[in-house]
Design an enzyme around this catalytic site. Structure first.
Site, PDB file in Angstrom:
ATOM      1  N   THR A  84      24.253 176.834  21.643  1.00 57.96           N
ATOM      2  CA  THR A  84      25.397 177.589  22.153  1.00 57.96           C
ATOM      3  C   THR A  84      24.940 178.755  23.013  1.00 57.96           C
ATOM      4  O   THR A  84      25.445 178.971  24.118  1.00 57.96           O
ATOM      5  CB  THR A  84      26.244 178.099  20.978  1.00 57.96           C
ATOM      6  OG1 THR A  84      26.751 176.981  20.236  1.00 57.96           O
ATOM      7  CG2 THR A  84      27.401 178.947  21.462  1.00 57.96           C
ATOM      8  N   HIS A 112      30.410 175.764  20.881  1.00 57.30           N
ATOM      9  CA  HIS A 112      29.767 175.706  19.571  1.00 57.30           C
ATOM     10  C   HIS A 112      28.721 174.604  19.535  1.00 57.30           C
ATOM     11  O   HIS A 112      28.770 173.620  20.274  1.00 57.30           O
ATOM     12  CB  HIS A 112      30.807 175.477  18.465  1.00 57.30           C
ATOM     13  CG  HIS A 112      31.386 174.090  18.454  1.00 57.30           C
ATOM     14  ND1 HIS A 112      30.746 173.013  17.865  1.00 57.30           N
ATOM     15  CD2 HIS A 112      32.537 173.591  18.967  1.00 57.30           C
ATOM     16  CE1 HIS A 112      31.484 171.927  18.003  1.00 57.30           C
ATOM     17  NE2 HIS A 112      32.571 172.240  18.677  1.00 57.30           N
ATOM     18  N   CYS A 113      27.762 174.776  18.656  1.00 55.18           N
ATOM     19  CA  CYS A 113      26.854 173.702  18.249  1.00 55.18           C
ATOM     20  C   CYS A 113      27.038 173.578  16.743  1.00 55.18           C
ATOM     21  O   CYS A 113      28.169 173.485  16.281  1.00 55.18           O
ATOM     22  CB  CYS A 113      25.412 173.990  18.672  1.00 55.18           C
ATOM     23  SG  CYS A 113      24.803 175.648  18.289  1.00 55.18           S
ATOM     24  N   LYS A 114      25.985 173.614  15.963  1.00 55.98           N
ATOM     25  CA  LYS A 114      26.144 173.603  14.511  1.00 55.98           C
ATOM     26  C   LYS A 114      26.259 175.021  13.980  1.00 55.98           C
ATOM     27  O   LYS A 114      27.215 175.370  13.304  1.00 55.98           O
ATOM     28  CB  LYS A 114      24.984 172.870  13.833  1.00 55.98           C
ATOM     29  CG  LYS A 114      25.155 172.749  12.319  1.00 55.98           C
ATOM     30  CD  LYS A 114      24.100 171.848  11.707  1.00 55.98           C
ATOM     31  CE  LYS A 114      22.717 172.480  11.748  1.00 55.98           C
ATOM     32  NZ  LYS A 114      21.709 171.658  11.028  1.00 55.98           N
TER      33      LYS A 114
END
Length: 566
Positions: A389, A381-383
């Site tokens: 991602t 995940h990222c944001k």
């Protein structure tokens, strides 16, 4: 608003502007093989590029300059040009959905699973009803009605002296509210199916809370109960029955939970979500062993993003002791203990790219984890769970040889992450530089045997920016350039005497000549600033990344966008 317009290279007038960047660099080594396809020049945008708009990098040789010696191993001065050609020069640059047989098989398998997941929404009527009951406005209206009903009840209990008599006006309003929520329940049962809806105990209790006051209101309005006044023991019983309506406060809490779901869906837009077995998460199985998801949040952010407790519950239930989480955010973190300390963090700024070294280390680490046990999976995940991602996931798809090319992996990730039943908006890898770095990694895997390419040292000589009307006429104060390497600013045009800026009116371009520029190697970020352009991500109008090892013949042409200001 500043937007990137794809698949169009013609020059515009007024507010529509074509950008073209031209960098002149000095080289200290021979050029490697050609750069793989991928989109290029960077701007910060709020929209993701369509996978069909991915374009290639065109390499051309520029006229040679005179030879000069410098402190870096006698590197000779050559010219590298980064530019955006017109439409006539970009034939065949677009990516035409590289769907291979293996990709079709993978997508078909997931489509069957997704079809089973939304089997109760397969009719047109159900889709319409689902969109209504899942809308944000519908949820807000429900919360308002609960508050209104509780307020009227409290007012009646406080100001009405009668032990038994309840005003008809209040009962009528209460009946209307109860009928609305009964309709809400019936519509949700119709959409989700009776068995699925009532499998949730909270839904059962909520239905009981709705039906009980509804029956009381019907009795009070349509039946004569005056005879009860002569039976004292009924008074307190009826009074208690009226107090049951206070339980609707629970319904308000239940509505809050539904509102949270609506907010999360609103924020995640049309990213594919996992909505089985009591979960509703912004989470997608890209493959059976690779999960892409948005940031696991806590506190106020969990109101509109994945609650970290729910993500933990999901992973512990679906993949107990066999998952590893990768956090790609540089801007936020959480306690690794949530995920039993099986968390790795790679610091990547939002809308930027990982370094090539980080991509190699990441893919090898994931490959080792996968090889330890067939049940092992990774959750990345990222944001938002698509740009950073997607870049890393696409790199691993290539590293594991699920796909061989950058185009295939990028297209596949976009197809898996995008839920086209809600919208056609593309939810794949976001920025041109991210696409380009997936192309770089494909070369690392296939041409350099999964190792970093030889380092190549370059020196910037000139930037040329074409067709930005109103920019560059103000001299150094108007247009600025900054170069970042290894997270440090190594050059800034704000320093006096290190560059000259000239606006060529006849050719409609700005020339930025760099004097004694620093040596550049590996991953390089170039940012542009102007007082006449709006600022977006990284506090600048646009930027791009490139790796010096993949520059060939010292001419690096970046396709392809127009900035449209509205």
């Amino acid at each position: 608003m500043c937007r990137v317009m794809k698949a169009s290279f013609s020059r515009k007038v007024k507010l529509e502007l074509c950008l073209l960047s031209d960098c002149a660099l000095l080289s200290s080594s021979s050029a490697p093989t050609n750069e793989l396809s991928g989109t290029n020049l960077e701007a910060h945008i709020n929209e993701s590029p369509d996978p069909n708009a991915l374009v290639g990098v065109i390499i051309e040789r520029s006229p040679s300059d005179s030879t000069q010696t410098n402190e870096f191993k006698g590197a000779t001065k050559e010219t590298l040009t980064i530019e955006t050609p017109h439409s006539s020069e970009c034939k065949g640059a677009g990516l035409l959905s590289p769907v291979s047989k293996s990709m079709l098989e993978r997508l078909s398998k997931f489509e069957v699973e997704d079809a089973e997941n939304v089997a109760s929404y397969d009719t047109k009527i159900k889709k319409i009803v689902r969109s209504i009951v899942s809308s944000f406005a519908f949820g807000i209206f429900g919360v308002f009605l609960v508050l209104l009903d509780v307020t009227l009840l409290l007012a009646d209990l406080i100001f009405n002296d009668s032990k038994l008599y309840i005003p008809l006006v209040y009962r009528s309003i209460s009946l209307a509210i109860a009928l609305f929520f009964l309709m809400d329940v019936l519509l949700r049962v119709f959409v989700e199916g009776r068995q699925h809806y009532f499998s949730d105990l909270l839904n059962v209790l909520d239905t009981a809370i709705i039906v009980t006051p509804l029956l009381v209101d019907v009795v009070y309005i349509f039946f004569d109960i005056k005879f009860l006044r002569n039976i004292p023991r009924w008074i307190h019983l009826v009074r208690l029955l009226r107090l049951i309506i206070l339980i609707r406060i629970f319904h308000l809490i239940h509505q809050k939970r539904e509102l949270e779901k609506l907010m999360r869906r609103l924020v995640s837009e049309n990213k594919r979500r996992y909505t089985r077995d009591g979960f509703d998460l912004d989470l997608t199985y890209v493959t059976e062993r690779i999960i892409a998801m948005s940031f696991p949040s806590s506190g106020r952010q969990s109101f509109y993003r994945n609650p970290i407790e729910e993500v933990v519950r999901f992973l512990d239930k679906k993949h107990p002791n066999h998952y590893r989480v990768y956090n790609l955010c540089s801007e936020r973190a959480y306690d690794p203990k949530y995920f039993h300390n099986r968390v790795s963090r790679i610091m990547i700024d939002d809308h930027n790219v990982p370094t090539l070294h980080e991509m190699v280390v990441f893919t090898k680490e994931v490959n080792e984890w996968m090889a330890q046990d067939p049940a092992n999976i990774v959750a990345i995940h990222c944001k938002g769970g698509k740009g950073r991602t997607g870049t890393m996931i696409c790199a691993f798809l290539i590293a594991s040889e699920i796909f061989l090319t950058a185009e295939e992996s990028l297209y596949y990730f976009g197809e898996r992450r995008t839920d086209k039943t809600n919208s056609s908006k593309f939810q794949g890898v976001e920025t041109p530089s991210q696409n380009r770095y997936v192309g770089y990694f494909a070369q690392v895997k296939h041409l350099y045997n999964w190792n970093l390419p030889p380092r190549r040292i370059l020196f910037i000589k000139r930037f040329i920016i074409y067709s930005i009307r109103g920019v560059g006429t103000g001299g150094v104060c108007d247009l600025k350039v900054r170069i970042v390497m290894e997270k440090k600013v190594v050059f800034s045009s704000t320093s006096l005497g290190n560059c000259s800026i000239l606006h060529d009116i006849e050719t409609d371009r700005v020339l930025i000549d760099v004097f004694s520029g620093p040596p550049l190697y590996d991953d390089v970020k170039v940012q542009f600033f102007s007082s006449n352009l709006p600022k977006y991500y990284d506090n600048c109008p646009f930027f791009f990344w490139f790796n010096t090892s993949f520059i060939q013949s010292n001419r690096h042409i970046l396709h392809s966008f127009r900035l449209v200001f509205t």
